[in-house]
Design a protein around this motif. Structure first.
Motif, short mmCIF file in Angstrom:
data_model
loop_
_atom_site.label_atom_id
_atom_site.label_comp_id
_atom_site.label_asym_id
_atom_site.label_seq_id
_atom_site.Cartn_x
_atom_site.Cartn_y
_atom_site.Cartn_z
N UNK A 194 -3.30 -1.37 3.12
CA UNK A 194 -4.50 -1.05 2.36
C UNK A 194 -4.62 -1.98 1.14
N UNK A 195 -3.47 -2.35 0.57
CA UNK A 195 -3.43 -3.27 -0.56
C UNK A 195 -2.52 -4.44 -0.20
N UNK A 200 -12.21 -5.74 5.84
CA UNK A 200 -13.03 -4.64 5.31
C UNK A 200 -12.21 -3.37 5.08
N UNK A 201 -11.03 -3.28 5.71
CA UNK A 201 -10.19 -2.08 5.57
C UNK A 201 -8.90 -2.34 4.80
N UNK A 202 -8.72 -3.55 4.27
CA UNK A 202 -7.49 -3.86 3.53
C UNK A 202 -7.04 -5.28 3.79
N UNK A 254 -0.03 -5.46 -2.00
CA UNK A 254 1.34 -5.01 -2.30
C UNK A 254 1.90 -4.20 -1.13
N UNK A 255 1.09 -3.33 -0.56
CA UNK A 255 1.51 -2.54 0.60
C UNK A 255 1.79 -3.45 1.80
N UNK A 256 0.96 -4.47 1.98
CA UNK A 256 1.16 -5.42 3.05
C UNK A 256 2.53 -6.11 2.90
N UNK A 257 2.87 -6.53 1.69
CA UNK A 257 4.15 -7.20 1.45
C UNK A 257 5.33 -6.26 1.71
N UNK A 258 5.21 -5.01 1.28
CA UNK A 258 6.28 -4.03 1.52
C UNK A 258 6.46 -3.81 3.02
#
Length: 136
Positions: free
Chosen positions: A18-19, A125-127, A21-25
């Protein structure tokens, strides 16, 4: 959320978040899911801090995964939990895990390198969506 896919003689990792940062985690979790058969077996008993400079999001992903792989190889550590903060000039992160235990951590792949081949990071569009190929 991440998924591993076959890519000729290599492996691919597709990550959505979604973000950024979340993608990297999730990319960190995905990387170690390719190394350790059961990432849930990696206990978060120690923490390691990371700081990576840069503003290009594609290269931040590459450098992040490359640094995780370097620590995995040189210090024989496996990580299972990641907290990432993205800043204007890079990222800071804490990875939690433990030293490799051959009794509990069954290794599935030896990753030689993170590659630039077909590397992509894009906002949707979703993150966020990323794809990276690793050399095994």
């Amino acid at each position: 959320m991440y998924e591993v896919f076959e890519h000729t003689a290599d492996l691919g990792l597709r990550v959505r978040g979604a973000t950024f940062a979340e993608l990297l985690a999730d990319a960190g979790r995905g990387l170690f899911s390719m190394v350790v058969e059961d990432i849930a077996a990696v206990q978060p008993i120690m923490a390691r801090e990371f700081t990576i400079s840069g503003t290009d999001r594609t290269y931040l992903l590459f450098d992040w995964l490359n640094e995780l792989l370097y620590v995995c190889d040189t210090e024989r550590l496996a990580f299972s939990q990641f907290a990432v903060q993205v800043k204007a000039d890079g990222l800071s992160a804490v990875a939690r895990g433990e030293p490799f235990d051959p009794v509990r951590h069954h290794l599935t792949h030896e990753i030689k390198a993170i590659t630039y081949h077909a590397l992509k990071v894009e906002e949707t569009s979703t993150g966020w969506l990323a794809e990276v190929i690793v050399d095994i």
